[in-house]
Design a protein around this motif. Structure first.
Motif, PDB file in Angstrom:
ATOM      1  N   GLN A 136       0.980  -1.171   0.122  1.00 34.30           N
ATOM      2  CA  GLN A 136      -0.053   0.021  -0.040  1.00 34.30           C
ATOM      3  C   GLN A 136       0.807   1.409  -0.132  1.00 34.30           C
ATOM      4  O   GLN A 136       0.511   2.179  -0.680  1.00 34.30           O
ATOM      5  CB  GLN A 136      -0.883  -0.043   1.222  1.00 34.30           C
ATOM      6  N   GLY A 137       2.111   1.188   0.825  1.00 32.46           N
ATOM      7  CA  GLY A 137       3.005   2.265   0.758  1.00 32.46           C
ATOM      8  C   GLY A 137       3.370   2.550  -0.454  1.00 32.46           C
ATOM      9  O   GLY A 137       3.632   3.682  -1.152  1.00 32.46           O
ATOM     10  N   ALA A 138       3.734   1.378  -1.572  1.00 37.49           N
ATOM     11  CA  ALA A 138       3.909   1.607  -2.740  1.00 37.49           C
ATOM     12  C   ALA A 138       3.215   2.149  -3.579  1.00 37.49           C
ATOM     13  O   ALA A 138       3.623   3.148  -4.472  1.00 37.49           O
ATOM     14  CB  ALA A 138       4.729   0.152  -3.171  1.00 37.49           C
ATOM     15  N   ILE A 139       2.115   1.878  -3.400  1.00 33.19           N
ATOM     16  CA  ILE A 139       0.934   2.234  -4.191  1.00 33.19           C
ATOM     17  C   ILE A 139       0.671   3.507  -4.169  1.00 33.19           C
ATOM     18  O   ILE A 139       0.623   4.832  -5.028  1.00 33.19           O
ATOM     19  CB  ILE A 139      -0.625   1.499  -4.232  1.00 33.19           C
ATOM     20  N   ASP A 140       0.829   3.978  -2.906  1.00 33.37           N
ATOM     21  CA  ASP A 140       0.419   5.548  -2.364  1.00 33.37           C
ATOM     22  C   ASP A 140       1.602   6.268  -2.485  1.00 33.37           C
ATOM     23  O   ASP A 140       1.454   7.647  -2.442  1.00 33.37           O
ATOM     24  CB  ASP A 140      -0.175   5.566  -0.995  1.00 33.37           C
ATOM     25  N   ASN A 145      -2.461  -0.747  13.523  1.00 35.84           N
ATOM     26  CA  ASN A 145      -3.319   0.096  12.531  1.00 35.84           C
ATOM     27  C   ASN A 145      -3.590  -0.459  11.301  1.00 35.84           C
ATOM     28  O   ASN A 145      -4.660  -0.420  10.700  1.00 35.84           O
ATOM     29  CB  ASN A 145      -2.475   1.429  12.533  1.00 35.84           C
ATOM     30  N   ARG A 146      -2.728  -1.288  10.534  1.00 29.95           N
ATOM     31  CA  ARG A 146      -2.577  -1.904   9.246  1.00 29.95           C
ATOM     32  C   ARG A 146      -3.077  -3.089   9.261  1.00 29.95           C
ATOM     33  O   ARG A 146      -3.572  -3.616   8.167  1.00 29.95           O
ATOM     34  CB  ARG A 146      -1.212  -1.666   8.635  1.00 29.95           C
ATOM     35  N   LYS A 147      -2.529  -4.089  10.339  1.00 32.48           N
ATOM     36  CA  LYS A 147      -2.692  -5.578   9.892  1.00 32.48           C
ATOM     37  C   LYS A 147      -3.710  -6.071  10.865  1.00 32.48           C
ATOM     38  O   LYS A 147      -4.279  -7.293  10.342  1.00 32.48           O
ATOM     39  CB  LYS A 147      -1.274  -5.950  10.180  1.00 32.48           C
ATOM     40  N   GLY A 154       0.924  -8.866   1.529  1.00 38.36           N
ATOM     41  CA  GLY A 154       1.346  -7.602   1.169  1.00 38.36           C
ATOM     42  C   GLY A 154       2.861  -7.444   1.280  1.00 38.36           C
ATOM     43  O   GLY A 154       3.485  -7.025   0.657  1.00 38.36           O
ATOM     44  N   PHE A 155       3.182  -8.556   2.238  1.00 41.35           N
ATOM     45  CA  PHE A 155       4.824  -8.831   2.354  1.00 41.35           C
ATOM     46  C   PHE A 155       4.584 -10.181   2.690  1.00 41.35           C
ATOM     47  O   PHE A 155       4.222 -10.662   3.920  1.00 41.35           O
ATOM     48  CB  PHE A 155       5.295  -7.764   3.290  1.00 41.35           C
ATOM     49  N   ARG A 156       5.403 -11.113   1.972  1.00 42.99           N
ATOM     50  CA  ARG A 156       5.224 -12.642   2.392  1.00 42.99           C
ATOM     51  C   ARG A 156       6.078 -13.044   3.278  1.00 42.99           C
ATOM     52  O   ARG A 156       7.195 -12.352   3.565  1.00 42.99           O
ATOM     53  CB  ARG A 156       5.459 -13.375   0.941  1.00 42.99           C
TER      54      ARG A 156
END
Length: 295
Positions: free
Chosen positions: A126-130, A217-219, A231-233
Motif C-alpha cells: 500500500q505504501g508503494a501504491i500511495d 493500525n494496518r494489519k 502484502g509482504f510474504r
C-alpha cells in the motif's frame, strides 16, 4: 526528461515504477515475467526484454529484486547493468539485501564511474501504491542529492542514513522491529480471545494508547478476519530475518527477541505458509497455544 530503467516489477516494484511514470519520468521497465510490466506500460512507461536493455541509455537505474544473489547477478554479470551503464549513471538498489554486499556493489560501481546507492524501503504494497514509502539511503551525499527528486516520488520519508551499506543496515533494523511487533500483536490477540474479550474493541483502544503501532493500525483487522492475503510474504520476511541475524552475529550484538521471531517465522514457512502475509505469525501463536487456526 530523465530516463529511468526499472528492473524488478513485482508487488512493490510495479506501483513504484507506475508512480515514476505518472510523475513524468521516462520509465523503461524489465521483469522476468513480462506480463508484470503491463501496469507500467498502461501508465505510459516502456517495456524492454532484458535488464541490460533497461539500463542502457538510462540516467538512473533502479533495481527492486527478491534477494542478494538476484541483485548481484543483475548488476555484476557479464553484459549486466554495470557493464552497459555509462559513467555517471545513478544506480539505486531498492531491494533488501545484505549490507556487506551493498558495500561491495558500491565499490565495484564506483570503480566504473557509476554512482551507487542502497535505498531499501518500508511501507508494504500500500505504501508503494500511495507513494508513501519510507526510504533509507546509503551512499555518498552528492549521489543522494542527485537521486532525491526520483526517490521523493516513491516515498514520503526519504532519509540519507550514511555511507554505502547503511541503508541496508537500517532496513535490517526495520525488519527486526516489524517481526517483533507482529509477534507481540499476535500473542495479544490470542490472549484476548482466550479471555473472551471483544478483540475489535480491544484493538481500537490499544491502538490509541502507548501500545499503538503500525501493525495494529494496518494489519490487525485482517488478522482478526483470518485474511493473510500477502502484502509482504512470509518467504521474504524470513529472508530478511536471516540478514538481520547474520549481521547481528557479525557485529557481536545479542538479539534474543529477534532470534525468537526469526525462529517462529522460519517455522511458519517450513509449514508451507511462505506465500502468506507475514501477519500469519498469528497462526503460529494460535497453534502454540492449542487454539484453532485463523486460516
Amino acid at each position: 526528461m530523465t530516463t529511468i530503467g526499472f528492473i524488478g516489477l513485482g508487488v512493490m516494484g510495479a506501483p513504484m515504477a507506475v508512480n515514476l511514470a505518472t510523475a513524468g519520468f521516462d520509465v523503461v521497465g524489465y521483469n522476468r515475467t513480462p506480463s508484470k510490466v503491463e501496469p507500467l506500460v498502461a501508465a505510459g512507461g516502456r517495456k524492454v526484454s532484458s535488464a541490460a536493455a533497461a539500463a542502457s541509455g538510462s540516467d538512473v537505474v533502479i533495481t527492486m529484486l527478491p534477494d542478494s544473489p538476484d541483485v548481484e547477478r543483475v548488476l555484476l554479470e557479464e553484459g549486466g547493468v554495470f557493464d552497459v551503464a555509462t559513467a555517471g549513471t545513478l544506480v539505486i538498489d531498492m531491494s533488501t539485501i545484505r549490507p556487506d554486499l551493498s558495500r561491495q556493489l558500491a565499490q565495484a560501481g564506483g570503480d566504473r564511474g557509476l554512482r551507487v546507492l542502497d535505498a531499501p524501503v518500508s511501507g508494504g504494497e500500500q505504501g508503494a501504491i500511495d507513494g508513501k514509502l519510507s526510504i533509507m539511503v546509503g551512499g555518498d551525499a552528492d549521489s543522494f542529492a542527485a537521486a532525491k527528486p526520483v526517490l521523493d516520488v516513491m516515498g514520503a520519508t526519504v532519509v540519507h542514513v550514511g555511507p554505502a551499506g547503511s541503508g541496508q543496515t537500517v532496513k535490517a533494523a526495520n525488519q527486526l522491529i516489524v517481526a517483533g511487533a507482529i509477534e507481540l500483536v499476535s500473542e495479544a490477540l490470542v490472549f484476548l480471545e482466550a479471555h473472551s474479550v471483544d478483540r475489535e474493541r480491544a484493538v481500537e483502544v490499544l491502538a490509541g494508547g502507548l501500545a499503538g503501532n503500525a501493525i495494529l493500525n494496518r494489519k490487525a483487522a485482517a488478522m482478526l478476519a483470518g485474511d493473510f492475503t500477502p502484502g509482504f510474504r512470509v518467504d521474504l520476511h524470513h529472508k530478511d530475518l536471516g540478514i538481520v541475524t547474520a549481521a547481528a552475529r557479525e557485529a557481536g550484538v545479542a538479539i534474543p527477541l529477534g532470534a525468537l521471531a526469526a525462529t517462529l517465522m522460519g517455522s511458519l514457512r517450513a509449514q508451507g505458509h511462505g506465500s502468506l502475509d507475514h501477519s500469519a505469525l498469528l497462526v503460529q501463536i494460535e497453534q502454540l497455544s492449542g487454539r484453532s487456526a485463523s486460516n
